[in-house]
Design an enzyme around this catalytic site. Structure first.
Site, mmCIF file in Angstrom:
data_model
loop_
_atom_site.group_PDB
_atom_site.id
_atom_site.type_symbol
_atom_site.label_atom_id
_atom_site.label_comp_id
_atom_site.label_asym_id
_atom_site.label_seq_id
_atom_site.Cartn_x
_atom_site.Cartn_y
_atom_site.Cartn_z
ATOM 1 N N HIS A 172 -1.865 6.218 2.370
ATOM 2 C CA HIS A 172 -1.913 5.279 3.503
ATOM 3 C C HIS A 172 -2.272 6.179 4.612
ATOM 4 O O HIS A 172 -1.451 7.173 5.112
ATOM 5 C CB HIS A 172 -0.674 4.625 3.711
ATOM 6 C CG HIS A 172 -0.795 3.313 4.573
ATOM 7 N ND1 HIS A 172 -1.299 2.182 4.386
ATOM 8 C CD2 HIS A 172 -0.517 3.289 5.903
ATOM 9 C CE1 HIS A 172 -1.478 1.196 5.095
ATOM 10 N NE2 HIS A 172 -0.853 2.184 6.345
ATOM 11 N N CYS A 231 0.782 -1.172 0.018
ATOM 12 C CA CYS A 231 -0.026 0.072 -0.030
ATOM 13 C C CYS A 231 0.690 1.248 0.142
ATOM 14 O O CYS A 231 0.780 1.934 -0.914
ATOM 15 C CB CYS A 231 -0.939 -0.174 1.061
ATOM 16 S SG CYS A 231 -2.080 1.411 1.197
#
Ligand code: NAG
Ligand code: NAG
Ligand code: NAG
Length: 515
Positions: free
Chosen positions: A133, A79
């Site tokens: 994120h 991510c």
């Protein structure tokens, strides 16, 4: 009828001329852990003999009005490193973000992000859900990128729900307790409606970023999406084993999946060449497909709002998933590898007036290309190619605009796409698996990371050869056999070794100016 309404509207607003030069808005759609398992990718671009026909009508419809990147690769298949790289247009060796903690502005440089660039050019930039994120890794959603307070959906009910790997929520339950992504989609619809008048009158264009959490684990979705995937149609992958001759350093123990209560301590510990039992594999595959269809429906809801607001022809739309996902192929789960399945991700860009008929390209492209592409498509000043050391350069990209592919999708393009993934061995030595996808091969070298200077790929320097992987996609599209030690490929390995060290600059499209 529509023409009349528009004309009256523009006389009333006295902005007929301004609207001719009106800047395009951007709808920036993101999904998490979505591999290119969409109707639009079926066949040549995401070959699978065993997966069902996907029900993704909304993304397929968007693809049919977009440039569909058939082969776009992320720069690191997890991510925050992947998103940070895309959002800054720079590769993980430049952002120095390889985990879910480091924040690029602290460890890499004070780089301009995509939304920040639009903000600097007068756009209202509004973010919601998962774009960066969240948390430390983005200094809490990188406030400098947005003109408004960032929005996150919350649900007490779902945050307390047991951590199962998947769950088909009852309709009565989701009506009472909307899933997070439904809340985000509602917020996106309301935001577009709120920003539409200023965008229509050319007062202020918008850049609205909507990040869905699914199909990331846990696969929670409304039960109605299961009907597209009858149990009897779900198949096991036909390569549920680690590639022959895979160096162990390349293996991921899928500890992310093993943290869920229905998997934890039940099916081993993710050792190389082990996986989950067939019944669990089938369950997870079915749930993943249903979750993709759920996200597809949310994308449809948000995109339809643009049509309702009459902004469809004035709004650029990008959609991407932050990396691929292994769904039991190789016995692997989640991402965290350099395999094709982890690095190949969906990406499409709709530019009204450029891609209306749908354009598909097979060319190798990279996620660092999106920043220069969106700037180019919106008519903002071009984002220059980064110099070799760009740590002090605020605005640049280590990718190139994809707009030329909208006009000539088969033109000569990049010779390779680059990804990387770090791994620690039992002795706590850190390796970086640098991986390169060429037209025919995937080639990966695991190098001792601490020995590498920064930036890592200096021309002329030869690094000690570590573990090497070579997959010949012409004969082995599933990457089941590592052929690096096969003498028949020794010349190929030597050539790809040099190309890997020469790095991404040497692989740029032939007519792009190098610095
Ligand atoms: C980073 O850049 C932004 C604008 O791009 C500026 O407002 C901010 O002060 C900079 N931060 C540092 C630490 O230099
Ligand atoms: C994994 O298992 C398969 C099938 O048994 C075998 O062919 C392959 O060599 C194994 N791979 C590794 C890296 O042990
Ligand atoms: C949007 O553009 C397309 C292609 O140019 C055109 O066919 C369509 O009528 C336009 N829609 C509106 C609402 O103007």
């Amino acid at each position: 009828m529509k023409g009349v309404t528009l004309l009256v509207g523009c006389i009333a607003a006295l902005s007929c001329f301004a609207s001719a030069a009106r800047r395009k808005n951007v709808l920036f759609l993101v999904s998490d852990d979505m591999r290119p398992q969409l109707g639009a990718y079926a066949g040549r671009h995401f070959p699978s003999r065993v997966s069902p026909k996907m029900h993704t009508p909304n993304l397929d419809a968007l693809a049919s009005r977009s440039l569909l990147l058939g082969r776009a690769y992320v720069q690191q298949a997890v991510c925050s490193p992947s998103r940070t790289s895309l959002l800054t247009g720079r590769r993980p060796d430049t952002t120095h973000v390889h985990d879910l903690i480091a924040y690029f502005r602290r460890v890499g440089g004070n780089f301009t992000t995509i939304p920040q660039y639009f903000k600097e050019h007068g756009y209202a930039t509004v973010g919601m859900g998962k774009i960066f994120h969240p948390g430390m890794a983005s200094g809490h959603d990188d406030p400098v990128s947005w003109t408004e307070k960032y929005f996150h959906a919350h649900s007490k009910y779902w945050s307390k729900y047991p951590r199962y790997s998947w769950y088909a929520a009852k309709e009565s339950e989701v009506e009472k307790h909307p899933l997070l992504d439904d809340i985000t989609a509602d917020h996106a619809v309301a935001t577009l409606k709120r920003l539409a008048p200023a965008a229509r009158s050319a007062e202020r264009p918008f850049f609205v970023a909507v990040g869905f959490h699914r199909p990331h684990l846990p696969f929670f979705f409304p039960a109605r999406f299961l009907k597209y995937y009858p149990e009897a149609e779900i198949r096991l992958p036909d390569n549920a084993y680690a590639p022959v001759d895979l160096p162990e350093i390349a293996w991921s123990n899928f500890d992310e999946l093993r943290s869920y209560v229905d998997v934890k301590n039940k099916y081993g510990y993710g050792a190389i060449n082990t996986t989950l039992p067939p019944s669990k594999v089938l369950q997870l595959r079915r749930a993943y497909y249903a979750t993709i269809s759920y996200v597809d429906s949310l994308v449809g809801r948000v995109v339809a709002t643009l049509d309702e607001l009459g902004l469809a022809n004035d709004t650029i739309i990008s959609f991407w998933g932050d990396h691929g996902w292994q769904l039991g192929e190789h016995g692997e789960w989640c991402k965290h590898t350099d395999f094709e399945l982890a690095t190949h991700a969906p990406m499409m860009v709709r530019v009204p007036g450029e891609t209306d008929g749908g354009v598909v390209t097979d060319r190798l492209t990279e996620f660092v290309d999106l920043f220069p592409t969106l700037a180019d498509a919106a008519g903002l000043p071009p984002v220059p190619l980064c110099p070799r050391d760009s740590s002090a350069v605020r605005t640049c990209a280590e990718g190139v605009s994809l707009v030329p592919l909208m006009r000539a999708p088969a033109r000569r393009w990049k010779a390779a796409a680059f990804s990387q993934f770090p791994r620690m061995d039992v002795g706590s030595n850190v390796y970086m698996g640098y991986s390169m996808r060429t037209e025919r091969y995937r080639y990966t070298e695991w190098m001792a990371y601490e020995d590498l200077p920064t930036p890592h790929r200096l021309p002329g320097k030869v690094y000690p050869r570590g573990h090497v992987e070579l997959y010949d996609h012409d004969v082995d599209p599933d990457e089941n056999v590592n052929s690096a030690a096969d003498r028949a490929y020794s010349a190929v390995v030597a050539r790809l070794h040099e190309a890997l060290l020469a790095g991404w600059r040497a692989a740029l499209p032939p007519d792009v100016t190098r610095t």
